[in-house]
Motif scaffolding. Sequence first.
Motif, PDB file in Angstrom:
ATOM      1  N   LEU A  26       0.824  -1.205   0.000  1.00  0.00           N
ATOM      2  CA  LEU A  26       0.000   0.000   0.000  1.00  0.00           C
ATOM      3  C   LEU A  26       0.860   1.258   0.000  1.00  0.00           C
ATOM      4  N   GLN A  27       1.926   1.251   0.764  1.00  0.00           N
ATOM      5  CA  GLN A  27       2.785   2.428   0.828  1.00  0.00           C
ATOM      6  C   GLN A  27       3.538   2.658  -0.474  1.00  0.00           C
ATOM      7  N   ARG A  28       3.608   1.627  -1.292  1.00  0.00           N
ATOM      8  CA  ARG A  28       4.169   1.809  -2.632  1.00  0.00           C
ATOM      9  C   ARG A  28       3.089   2.227  -3.628  1.00  0.00           C
ATOM     10  N   GLY A  29       1.820   2.279  -3.150  1.00  0.00           N
ATOM     11  CA  GLY A  29       0.726   2.722  -4.006  1.00  0.00           C
ATOM     12  C   GLY A  29      -0.139   1.613  -4.548  1.00  0.00           C
ATOM     13  N   ALA A  30       0.041   0.385  -4.069  1.00  0.00           N
ATOM     14  CA  ALA A  30      -0.716  -0.754  -4.610  1.00  0.00           C
ATOM     15  C   ALA A  30      -2.049  -0.920  -3.880  1.00  0.00           C
ATOM     16  N   ALA A  31      -3.026  -1.448  -4.600  1.00  0.00           N
ATOM     17  CA  ALA A  31      -4.348  -1.704  -4.028  1.00  0.00           C
ATOM     18  C   ALA A  31      -4.498  -3.171  -3.681  1.00  0.00           C
ATOM     19  N   ALA A  32      -5.412  -3.451  -2.764  1.00  0.00           N
ATOM     20  CA  ALA A  32      -5.697  -4.835  -2.397  1.00  0.00           C
ATOM     21  C   ALA A  32      -7.075  -4.897  -1.752  1.00  0.00           C
ATOM     22  N   THR A  33      -7.708  -6.062  -1.868  1.00  0.00           N
ATOM     23  CA  THR A  33      -8.945  -6.343  -1.146  1.00  0.00           C
ATOM     24  C   THR A  33      -8.677  -7.519  -0.222  1.00  0.00           C
ATOM     25  N   LEU A  34      -9.009  -7.350   1.047  1.00  0.00           N
ATOM     26  CA  LEU A  34      -8.785  -8.382   2.059  1.00  0.00           C
ATOM     27  C   LEU A  34     -10.119  -8.755   2.686  1.00  0.00           C
ATOM     28  N   LEU A  35     -10.441 -10.039   2.664  1.00  0.00           N
ATOM     29  CA  LEU A  35     -11.655 -10.559   3.280  1.00  0.00           C
ATOM     30  C   LEU A  35     -11.264 -11.440   4.450  1.00  0.00           C
ATOM     31  N   VAL A  36     -11.793 -11.143   5.632  1.00  0.00           N
ATOM     32  CA  VAL A  36     -11.463 -11.878   6.846  1.00  0.00           C
ATOM     33  C   VAL A  36     -12.722 -12.592   7.309  1.00  0.00           C
ATOM     34  N   GLU A  37     -12.670 -13.916   7.297  1.00  0.00           N
ATOM     35  CA  GLU A  37     -13.838 -14.724   7.630  1.00  0.00           C
ATOM     36  C   GLU A  37     -13.564 -15.513   8.899  1.00  0.00           C
ATOM     37  N   GLY A  38     -14.587 -15.664   9.712  1.00  0.00           N
ATOM     38  CA  GLY A  38     -14.448 -16.488  10.908  1.00  0.00           C
ATOM     39  C   GLY A  38     -15.698 -16.411  11.762  1.00  0.00           C
ATOM     40  N   GLU A  39     -15.866 -17.387  12.651  1.00  0.00           N
ATOM     41  CA  GLU A  39     -17.035 -17.425  13.516  1.00  0.00           C
ATOM     42  C   GLU A  39     -16.974 -16.279  14.525  1.00  0.00           C
ATOM     43  N   ALA A  40     -18.089 -16.016  15.162  1.00  0.00           N
ATOM     44  CA  ALA A  40     -18.145 -14.951  16.157  1.00  0.00           C
ATOM     45  C   ALA A  40     -17.143 -15.227  17.275  1.00  0.00           C
ATOM     46  N   GLY A  41     -16.372 -14.191  17.640  1.00  0.00           N
ATOM     47  CA  GLY A  41     -15.429 -14.299  18.746  1.00  0.00           C
ATOM     48  C   GLY A  41     -14.078 -14.853  18.388  1.00  0.00           C
ATOM     49  N   VAL A  42     -13.850 -15.208  17.131  1.00  0.00           N
ATOM     50  CA  VAL A  42     -12.594 -15.839  16.757  1.00  0.00           C
ATOM     51  C   VAL A  42     -11.465 -14.832  16.562  1.00  0.00           C
ATOM     52  N   GLY A  43     -11.803 -13.534  16.486  1.00  0.00           N
ATOM     53  CA  GLY A  43     -10.747 -12.528  16.440  1.00  0.00           C
ATOM     54  C   GLY A  43     -10.694 -11.679  15.194  1.00  0.00           C
ATOM     55  N   LYS A  44     -11.791 -11.624  14.422  1.00  0.00           N
ATOM     56  CA  LYS A  44     -11.782 -10.820  13.198  1.00  0.00           C
ATOM     57  C   LYS A  44     -11.562  -9.341  13.508  1.00  0.00           C
ATOM     58  N   THR A  45     -12.327  -8.829  14.470  1.00  0.00           N
ATOM     59  CA  THR A  45     -12.206  -7.411  14.815  1.00  0.00           C
ATOM     60  C   THR A  45     -10.827  -7.104  15.367  1.00  0.00           C
ATOM     61  N   LEU A 174     -16.500 -10.976   7.946  1.00  0.00           N
ATOM     62  CA  LEU A 174     -17.787 -11.652   7.831  1.00  0.00           C
ATOM     63  C   LEU A 174     -17.737 -12.993   8.543  1.00  0.00           C
ATOM     64  N   ARG A 175     -18.893 -13.457   8.934  1.00  0.00           N
ATOM     65  CA  ARG A 175     -19.030 -14.793   9.513  1.00  0.00           C
ATOM     66  C   ARG A 175     -19.368 -15.792   8.410  1.00  0.00           C
ATOM     67  N   PRO A 176     -19.107 -17.080   8.649  1.00  0.00           N
ATOM     68  CA  PRO A 176     -19.500 -18.088   7.652  1.00  0.00           C
ATOM     69  C   PRO A 176     -21.017 -18.116   7.426  1.00  0.00           C
ATOM     70  N   ALA A 177     -21.776 -17.732   8.468  1.00  0.00           N
ATOM     71  CA  ALA A 177     -23.238 -17.670   8.353  1.00  0.00           C
ATOM     72  C   ALA A 177     -23.716 -16.616   9.356  1.00  0.00           C
ATOM     73  N   PRO A 178     -24.808 -15.932   9.064  1.00  0.00           N
ATOM     74  CA  PRO A 178     -25.674 -16.048   7.886  1.00  0.00           C
ATOM     75  C   PRO A 178     -25.063 -15.369   6.657  1.00  0.00           C
ATOM     76  N   ARG A 179     -25.462 -15.867   5.489  1.00  0.00           N
ATOM     77  CA  ARG A 179     -24.985 -15.264   4.249  1.00  0.00           C
ATOM     78  C   ARG A 179     -26.138 -15.157   3.266  1.00  0.00           C
ATOM     79  N   SER A 180     -26.298 -13.977   2.723  1.00  0.00           N
ATOM     80  CA  SER A 180     -27.313 -13.772   1.690  1.00  0.00           C
ATOM     81  C   SER A 180     -26.743 -14.156   0.334  1.00  0.00           C
ATOM     82  N   ARG A 181     -27.640 -14.302  -0.635  1.00  0.00           N
ATOM     83  CA  ARG A 181     -27.201 -14.568  -2.008  1.00  0.00           C
ATOM     84  C   ARG A 181     -26.302 -13.441  -2.505  1.00  0.00           C
ATOM     85  N   GLU A 182     -26.637 -12.205  -2.155  1.00  0.00           N
ATOM     86  CA  GLU A 182     -25.841 -11.061  -2.595  1.00  0.00           C
ATOM     87  C   GLU A 182     -24.437 -11.103  -2.007  1.00  0.00           C
ATOM     88  N   LEU A 183     -24.315 -11.541  -0.749  1.00  0.00           N
ATOM     89  CA  LEU A 183     -22.992 -11.627  -0.142  1.00  0.00           C
ATOM     90  C   LEU A 183     -22.180 -12.738  -0.785  1.00  0.00           C
TER      91      LEU A 183
END
Length: 967
Positions: A26-45, A174-183
């Motif tokens: 990022l500091q070199r100017g590059a973009a990225a998308t990061l998705l962090v998945e896990g159950e509630a309380g596992v440490g995503k936040t 995001l959590r593994p569930a619930p998940r909508s079709r859009e997600l």
Amino acid sequence: MALRPAAGLVGRDRELDVIGELLRALQRGAAATLLVEGEAGVGKTRLVQALADLAHAEGLTVLRGNAHPFERTRPFGAVADALELRRRSSDPLRSAIAGLLVGGAEGQTGVDGTADLRFRVVEEVVDLVETACAETPVVLILEDLHWADDSSLLAFRSIAHVLSHVPLILVGTLRPAPRSRELDELLDDCVSAGARMVSLRSLPAHDVEALVQAQLGLPPGPLLTSMLVKAGGNPLWLVEILRSLSIEGWLRRSSGFAEATADELPGSLRDLVLRRLGYLPTGTLELLQAASVLGDAVSIHDLAVVRRRPATEVVADLEEAFRSRLLDEHRDAVVFRHQLVQQAIYEDLPVPARRALHRDAAGAFAEAGADLSTVASHLMRGADRGDLEAVRWLRQAAADAAARGPSVTVDLLRRAVELLPLGHPDADLVTAELAEALQRAGLVDEASAVAEAVLDRPHRPEVDVPLRLTLVSSLSLQNRAPELIDRAESALQSSVLRPSDQALVLTQASYGRTFSGDFVGAEQTARRAFGIAESAGSVEMIVWSLAALSVAVKAQGRYSEALESTQRALALTFDPVDHGARLRHPHFFHGMALADSDRLGEARSAYLRAIEESEEFGSAWLLTDMFLLAAEERFLVGEWDDAAAELESGVRLAQQHGQRISINQSKAYQAVMAMARGDVAGARSALADVEEQLTADQPSYGVELVGFAASMVAEAEGEPARAHDMLLRCWNRDVEREVRYYHRYLAPPLVRLSLALDHGDLARRVVEAVEAGAILAPDVASVQAAAQRCRGLLDDDPAPLLQAVELARRSDRLLDHAGACEDAASVVARSGHESDAKDLLSEAQSRYDTVDATAWLARVGAGLRHLGVRQGARGPRRRPDAGWDSLTPSELAVSRLVAEGLTNREVGRRLHISPHTVNTHLRHVFQKLSVSTRAELAGKVARSSAGGNEITHSSDVSPGPDVEAGH
């Protein structure tokens, strides 16, 4: 034994390495998308907090928002929080976007007269984020995407795609569930585009020990270790067990270990949290229960409003909750330490009490003048059947959200229907609103079912017309032509249907016939619509019916009539100006009529005007088709590099918007360009999603072009009979329906293959049909050229073929011109005029050279060699794969403007292309120049200019063939 604050994350070294890698890029100017998945309380936040802390330490901008389970009635909620979109913001752009979120601007209405601002808001949000990235690299975090409304997901998806070359890390948790079709669609889309997916797992035993060491300063003893097993490696539960043991005084130091002195803790995190509530004063507990009803993040002001108490008292009573580590502070809100804590308290409330608290909250917020979405979110959960005040609020909130969140509107109105008493007189009114909302949200199957159910039983007279209009629109979108016509005719019998509504019903029916292939019926229906609209004096409906008529008659080969219809529509729209008619986008339909009449330069100008107006109005319902047909015009004239970029971005946008009308032809053009360049695999890939329609009973609009492209693939693979069958299937279908629009594409190769496969009678029938069609279009050069070309092939006569070449030169259509030259050369050579045949092949070669059609160049070269032409070393037939000379003119223009610091949107406005196309050009530029950031690109541009090398092609036009003497 006192707890120590954790110094850092435990057991997440691999994930922290990923974060460090992304931040350095990022500091070199590059973009990225990061998705962090896990159950509630596992440490995503906690993980994204580590990312935010590191970014802050480096002076980067961090924008962070959360989706909340009780706020799904608020369109763009998470995005608005992250970007601080407020009407009173000192930033004019943020204030303007916030204005769109609370109702839009005058004149920004959609095709059915209601505002449709979702895509306008998304474009503004993307522009805001890109502007922020121009000042400093940005980390944009949207947490809990599983709770996000569809509008927020749409914004996330667009940011990920369009801003793929700015210094931005886009993070979603995001959590593994619930998940909508859009997600699910969002995740698939992002991952396929290169997003990093991090899945957080439960901690293994050695990391559990490390976590205890970090919390207590000592490793766990045997009893404590056995107690911690029930947490299953979930970090939140582990910490809460330790916290509860500490509060109870059941931890002690023993021989260098931290040991438990009792084994009496509950077996679930929920029960663990609830046990700690027993130590709280009654007033604090009641406040926590009320707060849990408001969500996982609550302002003191809102809590005071709901409890109808002074804020100072609320703060005082919450002190014990803070001391018990059930609550934390964040900005101007109190937050539960985790959603699971809020969830435990909330679910412990008896359902009747929970509903009552929600209803009380709704009433309190309503009295305090809170926004509609806040009131509605509690009415969704707290109101009971028969609560007519709740129904009124939900309907108001649905109307307010319609422009920005159609799916939100659907949820609100579904709940309103549920709350009405059985047999209530307002049930039909609310159901009619629900049917319209379902249609706008893309749930057209359900919309038609709801509308039909009401219309087919006794109902209130005032809902008859709205439901009929919704039904015919839904049936049109479903391509259910027979039912659409029946319903349209039935609607016309309604005595309460106004003439303008009758015209709208018939015009929708005309489009339904068009997209199902019944162009004759479409014309008849459009003419009926026009007559009614004219009698009623409705300029908007006259213009709309003329647009439908133009599409129907041009498909039958009457291009001058189509042009006359769109010219009349323009005159009615702008002399004097009629705002409703402008929203029917007559410039777009005029552009189509111009392109079909070979007036391609004028068509380009009309499309640009239509795109500008669409953006001005905030009207996105036809914008995707505008982009794709503008790309078609570039394809036809031979600007293939730009066409490829615009088709690529346009198809992605069409899939994102759920619009498929122009998909068939766009995919076909991509396949044709791939075949021209010898990329059979690329052509097959382009056709993969559409080729099955060639054998479908009800193929969709534009399938003929799919057959045209697929036949090229089959012929290149040595299967002329299969190629012939594909063309013939499309041809027969068109003959049956009196469709002549595709003659220019289908007839010449069908005649050529029919003759080669000894189907002379078929070839003759095709020629006669093409010639009959040409009589209808005497002024359209490409139509006349196709007829002459087919006649010359059938009769093996050079004269009509040479006439076809002359006509094709005037049409500017590359495929027609070069193809006519090749066909003419073959017949001319057999007639003994080899010199003329060589000239014709050289002319075709020159046209193919301009688009790097290497496979077709090889075919023409073989023909020249057969005629005895020895070609010397020719200049490069195509641009190199890398370096400045590899860039197309548009890629060069984009590079220069990006180097000046312009955003994608600003570049798009300057070059009259979409920001999505700008992004596609940039992706190609980065690959060709081996750069990964805009900063690197700007540096290359600056160094090239400073070195005296203007960034232009040394050969924008490839050199023609160098034919040796003897040609």
